[in-house]
Motif scaffolding. Structure first.
Motif, short mmCIF file in Angstrom:
data_model
loop_
_atom_site.label_atom_id
_atom_site.label_comp_id
_atom_site.label_asym_id
_atom_site.label_seq_id
_atom_site.Cartn_x
_atom_site.Cartn_y
_atom_site.Cartn_z
N ALA A 4 2.45 6.46 -6.56
CA ALA A 4 1.20 6.15 -7.27
C ALA A 4 1.51 5.99 -8.75
O ALA A 4 2.55 6.45 -9.24
N GLY A 5 0.63 5.33 -9.48
CA GLY A 5 0.88 5.07 -10.90
C GLY A 5 0.76 6.33 -11.75
O GLY A 5 -0.01 7.25 -11.41
N ASN A 6 1.51 6.38 -12.84
CA ASN A 6 1.37 7.50 -13.78
C ASN A 6 0.12 7.28 -14.63
O ASN A 6 -0.27 6.15 -14.90
N ILE A 17 -3.05 3.11 -1.37
CA ILE A 17 -4.01 3.15 -0.25
C ILE A 17 -3.43 2.40 0.94
O ILE A 17 -2.78 1.36 0.76
N ILE A 18 -3.62 2.92 2.13
CA ILE A 18 -3.17 2.20 3.32
C ILE A 18 -4.39 1.85 4.16
O ILE A 18 -5.26 2.69 4.38
N SER A 64 -5.61 1.63 -13.94
CA SER A 64 -4.93 0.53 -13.27
C SER A 64 -5.51 0.32 -11.88
O SER A 64 -6.19 1.19 -11.34
N VAL A 65 -5.25 -0.84 -11.32
CA VAL A 65 -5.80 -1.15 -9.99
C VAL A 65 -4.96 -0.43 -8.93
O VAL A 65 -3.78 -0.16 -9.13
N ASP A 66 -5.57 -0.11 -7.82
CA ASP A 66 -4.87 0.57 -6.73
C ASP A 66 -3.97 -0.41 -5.99
O ASP A 66 -4.23 -1.61 -5.97
N VAL A 103 -6.46 7.14 1.33
CA VAL A 103 -5.79 7.22 0.04
C VAL A 103 -4.58 8.12 0.27
O VAL A 103 -4.69 9.32 0.44
N LEU A 104 -3.42 7.49 0.33
CA LEU A 104 -2.21 8.24 0.66
C LEU A 104 -1.73 9.04 -0.55
O LEU A 104 -1.37 10.21 -0.43
N LEU A 105 -1.71 8.41 -1.71
CA LEU A 105 -1.26 9.09 -2.93
C LEU A 105 -2.25 8.83 -4.05
O LEU A 105 -2.70 7.70 -4.24
N LYS A 106 -2.53 9.88 -4.81
CA LYS A 106 -3.43 9.72 -5.95
C LYS A 106 -2.64 9.35 -7.20
O LYS A 106 -1.58 9.93 -7.46
N GLY A 107 -3.19 8.45 -7.96
CA GLY A 107 -2.57 8.11 -9.24
C GLY A 107 -2.73 9.28 -10.21
O GLY A 107 -3.66 10.08 -10.07
N GLY A 108 -1.82 9.38 -11.20
CA GLY A 108 -1.92 10.46 -12.19
C GLY A 108 -3.12 10.23 -13.11
O GLY A 108 -3.48 9.09 -13.42
#
Ligand code: GTP
Ligand code: MG
Length: 324
Positions: free
Chosen positions: A12-14, A45-46, A82-84, A113-118
């Motif tokens: 995921a994005g920082n 997201i998957i 940022s966009v997912d 949502v597999l990983l959350k962005g920071g």
């Protein structure tokens, strides 16, 4: 190529960093802190959709990094979120991490949502107090999560067609569904699973045709048993046996042995045993084969697709057995 298992790296994005900045304006010598916050990093997201065949896209690219959030700016300007990053997979895809099943996307449009962005960090505007009016610090953005995951596709079908190579499985699926797999008079014509939809009255069934199995498939002979996972979720197996074979009963047992070596659960599934290509044998031979199977308490459904014999009985049986 048909791919049903892949390992990928996702991150995921920082979050963007908060800004340290002070108001600078004419005639205002000591402006207060005005550092804006960082934007949030993008999630990973998957999402399951229906028009992709297999996981081949993930075999080409194996790293998926969501975008980082933008840093905060002066004048209290917030960095852009940022966009997912959305990864599209066929429905029936399972997501594993170190052999642990995290998600099973069994339906079209299932989405996780597999990983959350920071999260973005706060700018220095938030840190001013009455005694510290000009803080020179801000918060850094949080790092986005990352993971190595495995995607495994197990097709979602109601009915699975099984049998030795050349038994007539693909001929059957192309006759009763919209699927148009290759059909030919030699073994191992089908190299990857096919799905077709059978529609009759109010019923709609997904049928899966998989490559033929042979004795020793569980040890990797022929195309092996790796495609059996695509019939694991079916309610009903339709087992095709070529009536022109020298020993149909032994053909039946060969396949049952391979099923059991893959998973005992497959042996417990409901099944319809079809004797195919009966236009190629005499009525005496048909009676003989039926008798053999009867000693094992197996009732055969004799079918010839070439002459359209027994097809209605078979589809009726598929309909009734798959709804019980
Ligand atoms: N005479 C006759 N031939 C048939 C019938 N059904 C299928 N066949 C023939 O049997 C051959 C094999 O058919 P396929 O449908 O490709 O067999 P399969 O079980 O899908 O084979 P694999 O994909 O190799 O596992 C083809 O030449 C078909 O035309 C039938 O009812 N009568
Ligand atoms: Mg085939």
């Amino acid at each position: 190529m048909f791919i049903d298992e892949v390992e990928i790296y996702v991150k995921a994005g920082n979050g963007g960093n908060g800004a340290v900045s002070f108001r600078r304006e004419k005639y205002i010598p000591d402006g207060g802190p005005d550092g804006g916050d960082g934007g949030n990093g993008g999630d990973v997201i998957i999402q399951a959709i229906d028009h992709i065949h297999g996981l081949a896209d993930f075999n080409r690219t194996k790293r998926f990094l969501a975008e980082d959030g933008q840093n905060g700016m002066s004048k209290k300007m917030h960095g852009r979120n940022s966009v997912d990053t959305v990864l599209n997979v066929p429905f029936g895809t399972q997501i594993f991490q170190k052999d642990e099943l995290l998600f099973d996307l069994t339906h079209q449009n299932d989405r996780v949502v597999l990983l959350k962005g920071g999260k973005g960090g706060w700018g220095n505007q938030h840190f001013a107090t009455s005694i510290k009016q000009a803080p020179k610090w801000a918060k850094s953005g949080m790092r986005g999560e990352s993971a190595k995951i495995k995607l495994v596709l197990k097709m979602i079908a109601d009915v699975g067609l099984i049998g030795l190579p050349n038994a007539g499985k693909s001929t059957l699926i192309s006759t009763i569904t919209n699927a148009r797999p290759k059909i030919a008079n030699y073994p191992f014509t089908t190299l990857e699973p096919n799905l077709g939809t059978f529609i009759s009255d109010d019923k709609r069934l997904i049928i899966a045709d998989i490559p033929g199995l042979i004795a020793g498939a569980h040890e990797g002979r022929g195309l092996g048993i790796k495609f059996l996972k695509h019939i694991e979720r079916t309610k009903l197996l339709v087992h095709l046996i070529d009536s022109s074979s020298s020993d149909p009963l032994s053909d039946y047992k060969t396949i049952r042995t391979e099923l059991g070596d893959f998973s005992k659960k497959l042996l417990k599934k409901k099944e319809i045993v079809v004797l195919s290509k009966i236009d190629l044998i005499s009525t005496e031979r048909l009676a003989e084969i039926e008798k053999q199977f009867k000693t094992k308490k197996i009732v055969l459904v004799p079918v010839s697709i070439a002459t359209n014999l027994g097809l209605k009985q078979l589809t009726d049986k598929i309909k009734s057995k798959s709804s019980l």
